[in-house]
Scaffold this motif. Structure first.
Motif, PDB file in Angstrom:
ATOM      1  N   GLN A 181      23.362  59.282 -15.931  1.00  0.00           N
ATOM      2  CA  GLN A 181      24.028  59.707 -17.202  1.00  0.00           C
ATOM      3  C   GLN A 181      24.735  57.993 -17.555  1.00  0.00           C
ATOM      4  O   GLN A 181      24.756  57.610 -18.500  1.00  0.00           O
ATOM      5  CB  GLN A 181      25.061  60.733 -17.068  1.00  0.00           C
ATOM      6  N   HIS A 182      25.301  57.723 -16.422  1.00  0.00           N
ATOM      7  CA  HIS A 182      25.759  56.239 -16.642  1.00  0.00           C
ATOM      8  C   HIS A 182      24.636  55.088 -16.856  1.00  0.00           C
ATOM      9  O   HIS A 182      25.093  54.101 -17.649  1.00  0.00           O
ATOM     10  CB  HIS A 182      26.810  55.891 -15.508  1.00  0.00           C
ATOM     11  N   LEU A 183      23.970  55.332 -16.104  1.00  0.00           N
ATOM     12  CA  LEU A 183      22.659  54.187 -16.450  1.00  0.00           C
ATOM     13  C   LEU A 183      22.310  54.356 -17.823  1.00  0.00           C
ATOM     14  O   LEU A 183      22.013  53.337 -18.524  1.00  0.00           O
ATOM     15  CB  LEU A 183      21.640  54.428 -15.138  1.00  0.00           C
ATOM     16  N   GLN A 184      21.924  55.476 -18.295  1.00  0.00           N
ATOM     17  CA  GLN A 184      21.123  55.626 -19.732  1.00  0.00           C
ATOM     18  C   GLN A 184      22.133  55.146 -20.667  1.00  0.00           C
ATOM     19  O   GLN A 184      21.962  54.561 -21.728  1.00  0.00           O
ATOM     20  CB  GLN A 184      20.942  57.031 -19.961  1.00  0.00           C
ATOM     21  N   SER A 185      23.678  55.614 -20.294  1.00  0.00           N
ATOM     22  CA  SER A 185      24.463  54.954 -21.295  1.00  0.00           C
ATOM     23  C   SER A 185      24.455  53.535 -21.527  1.00  0.00           C
ATOM     24  O   SER A 185      24.780  52.679 -22.728  1.00  0.00           O
ATOM     25  CB  SER A 185      26.052  55.455 -20.986  1.00  0.00           C
ATOM     26  N   ALA A 186      24.457  52.725 -20.219  1.00  0.00           N
ATOM     27  CA  ALA A 186      24.585  51.514 -20.147  1.00  0.00           C
ATOM     28  C   ALA A 186      23.288  50.750 -20.862  1.00  0.00           C
ATOM     29  O   ALA A 186      23.352  49.974 -21.419  1.00  0.00           O
ATOM     30  CB  ALA A 186      24.656  50.907 -18.750  1.00  0.00           C
ATOM     31  N   TRP A 187      22.222  51.403 -20.439  1.00  0.00           N
ATOM     32  CA  TRP A 187      20.936  50.832 -20.956  1.00  0.00           C
ATOM     33  C   TRP A 187      20.987  50.936 -22.655  1.00  0.00           C
ATOM     34  O   TRP A 187      20.425  50.078 -23.364  1.00  0.00           O
ATOM     35  CB  TRP A 187      20.006  51.908 -20.614  1.00  0.00           C
ATOM     36  N   ASN A 198      12.846  48.153 -18.404  1.00  0.00           N
ATOM     37  CA  ASN A 198      13.534  49.676 -18.100  1.00  0.00           C
ATOM     38  C   ASN A 198      14.579  49.646 -17.499  1.00  0.00           C
ATOM     39  O   ASN A 198      15.247  48.987 -16.878  1.00  0.00           O
ATOM     40  CB  ASN A 198      12.198  50.583 -17.505  1.00  0.00           C
ATOM     41  N   PRO A 199      15.271  50.922 -17.464  1.00  0.00           N
ATOM     42  CA  PRO A 199      16.461  51.157 -17.032  1.00  0.00           C
ATOM     43  C   PRO A 199      16.809  50.888 -15.449  1.00  0.00           C
ATOM     44  O   PRO A 199      17.554  50.462 -14.962  1.00  0.00           O
ATOM     45  CB  PRO A 199      16.832  52.486 -17.292  1.00  0.00           C
ATOM     46  N   TYR A 200      15.565  51.249 -14.801  1.00  0.00           N
ATOM     47  CA  TYR A 200      15.502  51.037 -13.313  1.00  0.00           C
ATOM     48  C   TYR A 200      15.553  49.402 -12.970  1.00  0.00           C
ATOM     49  O   TYR A 200      16.537  49.200 -11.999  1.00  0.00           O
ATOM     50  CB  TYR A 200      14.006  51.600 -12.474  1.00  0.00           C
ATOM     51  N   LEU A 286      27.337  48.021 -13.617  1.00  0.00           N
ATOM     52  CA  LEU A 286      26.318  48.474 -14.453  1.00  0.00           C
ATOM     53  C   LEU A 286      26.610  47.744 -15.912  1.00  0.00           C
ATOM     54  O   LEU A 286      25.540  47.352 -16.738  1.00  0.00           O
ATOM     55  CB  LEU A 286      26.390  50.143 -14.582  1.00  0.00           C
ATOM     56  N   THR A 287      27.705  47.873 -16.433  1.00  0.00           N
ATOM     57  CA  THR A 287      28.069  47.171 -17.802  1.00  0.00           C
ATOM     58  C   THR A 287      27.792  45.756 -17.592  1.00  0.00           C
ATOM     59  O   THR A 287      27.169  45.161 -18.697  1.00  0.00           O
ATOM     60  CB  THR A 287      29.679  47.436 -18.059  1.00  0.00           C
ATOM     61  N   ALA A 288      28.033  45.033 -16.492  1.00  0.00           N
ATOM     62  CA  ALA A 288      27.847  43.759 -16.358  1.00  0.00           C
ATOM     63  C   ALA A 288      26.320  43.298 -16.725  1.00  0.00           C
ATOM     64  O   ALA A 288      25.812  42.276 -17.384  1.00  0.00           O
ATOM     65  CB  ALA A 288      28.332  43.064 -15.178  1.00  0.00           C
ATOM     66  N   ALA A 289      25.492  44.190 -15.833  1.00  0.00           N
ATOM     67  CA  ALA A 289      24.085  43.936 -16.125  1.00  0.00           C
ATOM     68  C   ALA A 289      23.622  44.084 -17.377  1.00  0.00           C
ATOM     69  O   ALA A 289      22.594  43.515 -18.074  1.00  0.00           O
ATOM     70  CB  ALA A 289      23.465  44.913 -14.937  1.00  0.00           C
ATOM     71  N   ALA A 290      24.178  45.120 -18.042  1.00  0.00           N
ATOM     72  CA  ALA A 290      23.730  45.248 -19.439  1.00  0.00           C
ATOM     73  C   ALA A 290      24.253  44.276 -20.512  1.00  0.00           C
ATOM     74  O   ALA A 290      23.854  44.272 -21.537  1.00  0.00           O
ATOM     75  CB  ALA A 290      24.088  46.849 -19.965  1.00  0.00           C
TER      76      ALA A 290
END
Length: 330
Positions: A181-187, A198-200, A286-290
């Motif tokens: 869920q968090h990864l998809q939101s960040a993506w 991709n998100p991965y 995650l936020t920093a990566a996005a």
């Protein structure tokens, strides 16, 4: 005169004793029924006492803090959710907290842990059934509906409450779904033009950021450096990835041989991202990566005080290394 002083002092002491007994031993009507208080993994008893006082569950937090220190209860807190269904006295709350018998125990997954450390934490929880004990990583992921996927990085760091008797797989499943869920939101909220297919791949980047710095304010800048390098085909040269690839060979120091030894995770010998995450990244990573900051920085070095120095050119970076690592040129 002396007799009056003694009588007055005795009266004050008696009044103080009565007040203290009222604070500690007389039950307080609960603000809600049932009333619950959550003790997080890093919460001190002082912080818990403040919450209890602010919510009206105790009369005076300072008395509770002093009592807990005198009794040693402040050193016996166990994370979990504690529930009370009827008026309760301060000493009863303190006893529950110090006995470590929450109504809902919990396990805390720490940012930057590896999957192996996550499993070890689950194994230490006596209230969890060790259903996955002895399972391979592949079997764990298959049980979670992610056959063929690496487990590393796929579980979100957080505190997970559970009912005693639940299985370790139940907690894994919740942590896995939470990460999705968090990864998809960040993506979905990512900047345009980032070098991820991709998100991965973004998750892999987040794990590198997580291990490079624990300072949240520096993470978007670390992300910027890595993104800038990927865009121009420059190797990431990140030590945490090298260390991960060394496995049990790592004994606290990489050395020149470690930097030269080629593994899929050696970002000095190989271009691009490593094949999998190297740790469990938290929300900030995650936020920093996005959403990296915009910069032209290509290098960074730790200052030694928990912060990071970023440089746009190699000469500037070398000067920073001399200053902060070699302690020269100050």
């Amino acid at each position: 005169m002396r007799s009056l002083f003694i009588r007055t002092l005795a009266a004050l002491l008696a009044a103080g004793a009565l007040w203290l007994a009222w604070v500690v031993a007389v039950p307080v009507s609960l603000p809600t029924t049932p009333y619950s208080v959550t003790v997080g993994p890093n919460r001190t008893l002082s912080q818990v006492a403040r919450t209890l006082e602010e919510e009206g569950a105790i009369r005076n937090r300072w008395v509770m803090i002093a009592l807990s220190r005198a009794s040693g209860a402040d050193r016996k807190l166990k994370a979990g959710l504690y529930e009370f269904s009827s008026p309760v006295a301060m000493w009863q709350i303190l006893r529950r907290l110090s006995e470590g018998s929450p109504d809902q125990p919990s396990v805390t997954v720490i940012e930057g842990w590896t999957f192996r450390q996550f499993r070890q934490a689950l194994a230490r929880e006596k209230d969890l059934k060790p259903v996955s004990a002895g399972w391979s990583e592949d079997r764990v992921m298959a049980e979670l509906g992610a056959t063929g996927q690496s487990a590393e990085g796929m579980f979100f760091p957080s505190t997970y409450f559970f009912v005693p008797g639940s299985s370790d797989v139940d907690v894994m499943r919740r942590a896995y779904r939470t990460m999705q869920q968090h990864l998809q939101s960040a993506w979905d909220a990512r900047q345009e033009g980032l070098p991820y297919s991709n998100p991965y791949e973004m998750l892999i980047m987040a794990s590198l950021i997580e291990k490079e710095t624990s300072k949240e304010a520096d993470r978007p800048q670390v992300s910027s450096v890595f993104v800038n390098r990927l865009k121009i085909g420059m190797r990431l040269q990140t030590d945490p990835s090298v260390i991960y690839g060394m496995g049990e060979r790592y004994q606290g120091r990489i050395g020149k041989e470690g930097l030269r030894r080629d593994t899929p995770y050696n970002t000095y010998t190989r271009a691009g991202l490593p094949p999998t995450p190297i740790a469990l990244p938290g929300q900030a990573a995650l936020t920093a990566a996005a959403q990296p900051v915009e910069s032209r920085a290509l290098y960074f070095v730790a200052r030694g005080d928990g912060t990071t120095h970023f440089s746009e050119s190699l000469p500037e970076h070398n000067a920073a290394v001399r200053k902060f690592i070699l302690k020269k040129g100050e």
